[in-house]
Scaffold this motif. Structure first.
Motif, PDB file in Angstrom:
ATOM      1  N   THR A  17       0.641  -1.653  -0.129  1.00  0.00           N
ATOM      2  CA  THR A  17       0.247   0.176   0.142  1.00  0.00           C
ATOM      3  C   THR A  17       0.418   1.319  -0.151  1.00  0.00           C
ATOM      4  O   THR A  17       0.501   2.402  -0.441  1.00  0.00           O
ATOM      5  CB  THR A  17      -0.780   0.175   0.997  1.00  0.00           C
ATOM      6  N   ARG A  18       1.942   1.362   0.919  1.00  0.00           N
ATOM      7  CA  ARG A  18       3.156   2.116   0.855  1.00  0.00           C
ATOM      8  C   ARG A  18       3.460   2.489  -0.461  1.00  0.00           C
ATOM      9  O   ARG A  18       3.611   3.570  -0.716  1.00  0.00           O
ATOM     10  CB  ARG A  18       3.645   2.633   2.212  1.00  0.00           C
ATOM     11  N   GLU A  21       0.755   3.953  -3.184  1.00  0.00           N
ATOM     12  CA  GLU A  21      -0.351   4.975  -3.019  1.00  0.00           C
ATOM     13  C   GLU A  21      -0.064   6.013  -3.274  1.00  0.00           C
ATOM     14  O   GLU A  21      -1.700   6.684  -3.532  1.00  0.00           O
ATOM     15  CB  GLU A  21       0.266   5.379  -0.891  1.00  0.00           C
TER      16      GLU A  21
END
Length: 173
Positions: A17-18, A21
């Protein structure tokens, strides 16, 4: 963008996710078999585990991309010691891209136990008096004094494995 990670480890989901993003990903996880030993002991075995996880995740779920993350231990020519390594693989079903995350030399007492057949996570938990380090800061977090945690390290690998899907320089590769 829909992404599926081939592990239910929350750190691997957070790292993915990071890493992605800026693309607003919807990230899901699915438990898949890496097809390698629980403790990969070479670069080749670690890469194979990441590739298998990426492919199997995409086969298991409807998504744009499958992501596989695998940590291992390996020796490098001209660098003494055993190193913690991390690899990511990303596939869209047609292409498969790979990239490594950072690596760090393991302390000698940890190296001895890994060489004797133990797994890194439980060894680090034992050495540090923790429980579940692999689902938290990871060995890399402990070994950098918290400067880089496992999510940071894995996010770097995912970013670099995903890069060829976005960068024009790879269009004809």
């Amino acid at each position: 963008m829909h992404v599926v990670v081939g592990s239910e480890n929350p750190v691997k989901r957070e790292a993915t996710t990071r890493a992605l993003e800026r693309f607003g990903p919807v990230v899901r996880t699915v438990s898949v078999d890496s097809g390698v030993d629980e403790q990969p002991r070479s670069v080749a075995e670690t890469i194979t585990g990441a590739e298998n996880r990426a492919r199997r995740a995409l086969e298991a779920c409807e998504a744009d991309y499958g992501v596989g993350l695998e940590g291992g231990a390996a020796r490098f020519e001209n660098a003494p010691g055993l190193f913690l390594i991390m690899w990511a693989a990303v596939t869209d079903g047609d292409r498969l891209e790979r990239a490594s995350g950072p690596s760090i030399r393991l302390p000698d007492p940890v190296t001895e136990r890994i060489a004797a057949g133990e797994e890194l996570g439980p060894v680090m938990d034992d050495v540090l008096g923790t429980d579940g380090i692999a689902e938290g800061e990871g060995a890399v977090g402990a070994l950098t004094g918290g400067v880089v945690d496992r999510s940071d390290a894995l996010a770097s690998a995912v970013t670099c494995a995903f890069g060829p899907f976005r960068a024009d320089q790879y269009r004809d590769s």
